[in-house]
Scaffold this motif. Structure first.
Motif, PDB file in Angstrom:
ATOM      1  N   TYR A  25       0.858  -1.186   0.000  1.00 58.18           N
ATOM      2  CA  TYR A  25       0.000   0.000   0.000  1.00 58.18           C
ATOM      3  C   TYR A  25       0.893   1.234   0.000  1.00 58.18           C
ATOM      4  N   THR A  57      -3.547   3.817  -0.635  1.00 61.21           N
ATOM      5  CA  THR A  57      -3.855   3.309  -1.966  1.00 61.21           C
ATOM      6  C   THR A  57      -3.229   1.932  -2.124  1.00 61.21           C
ATOM      7  N   TYR A  58      -4.035   0.980  -2.557  1.00 63.40           N
ATOM      8  CA  TYR A  58      -3.530  -0.369  -2.786  1.00 63.40           C
ATOM      9  C   TYR A  58      -2.657  -0.356  -4.035  1.00 63.40           C
TER      10      TYR A  58
END
Length: 104
Positions: free
Chosen positions: A21, A29-30
């Motif tokens: 992440y 945010t992945y």
């Protein structure tokens, strides 16, 4: 903190899975499956176990995966803290020293 941008967080578990992440302020945010951090920052790794107080409760469960969190800076994070200030301060000190030496 909201002003900190460019931190990679990699979740490792004892089942062999890894997830990356990116943290920009309070937004996570992945990035993707796997350990996708920049290897140039390995020496700056900070790691800790995730919820170590719970691990003893699940030691007999085969389905349970124990997680640890590994935190790395990115080049964006580094760029936010890279400045010319040391050069400027050094030049000011040299000028003051030369002025003081010339006065005496």
């Amino acid at each position: 903190p909201n002003q900190v941008e460019g931190i990679n967080v990699v979740l490792h578990n004892s089942c062999g899975e890894h997830y990356t992440y990116r943290l920009d302020g309070s937004v996570a945010t992945y990035v993707g499956d796997g350990d996708l951090h920049d290897r140039n920052y390995n020496y700056l790794e900070v790691s800790t176990e995730f919820a170590p107080f719970l691990q003893h409760n699940f030691s007999d469960a085969r389905e349970h995966c124990i997680y640890d969190i590994r935190i790395y800076p990115t080049s964006d994070f580094e760029d936010n803290y890279r400045t010319n200030n040391p050069w400027i301060y050094g030049a000011v000190v040299i000028i003051v020293f030369m002025f003081t030496a010339g006065t005496y």
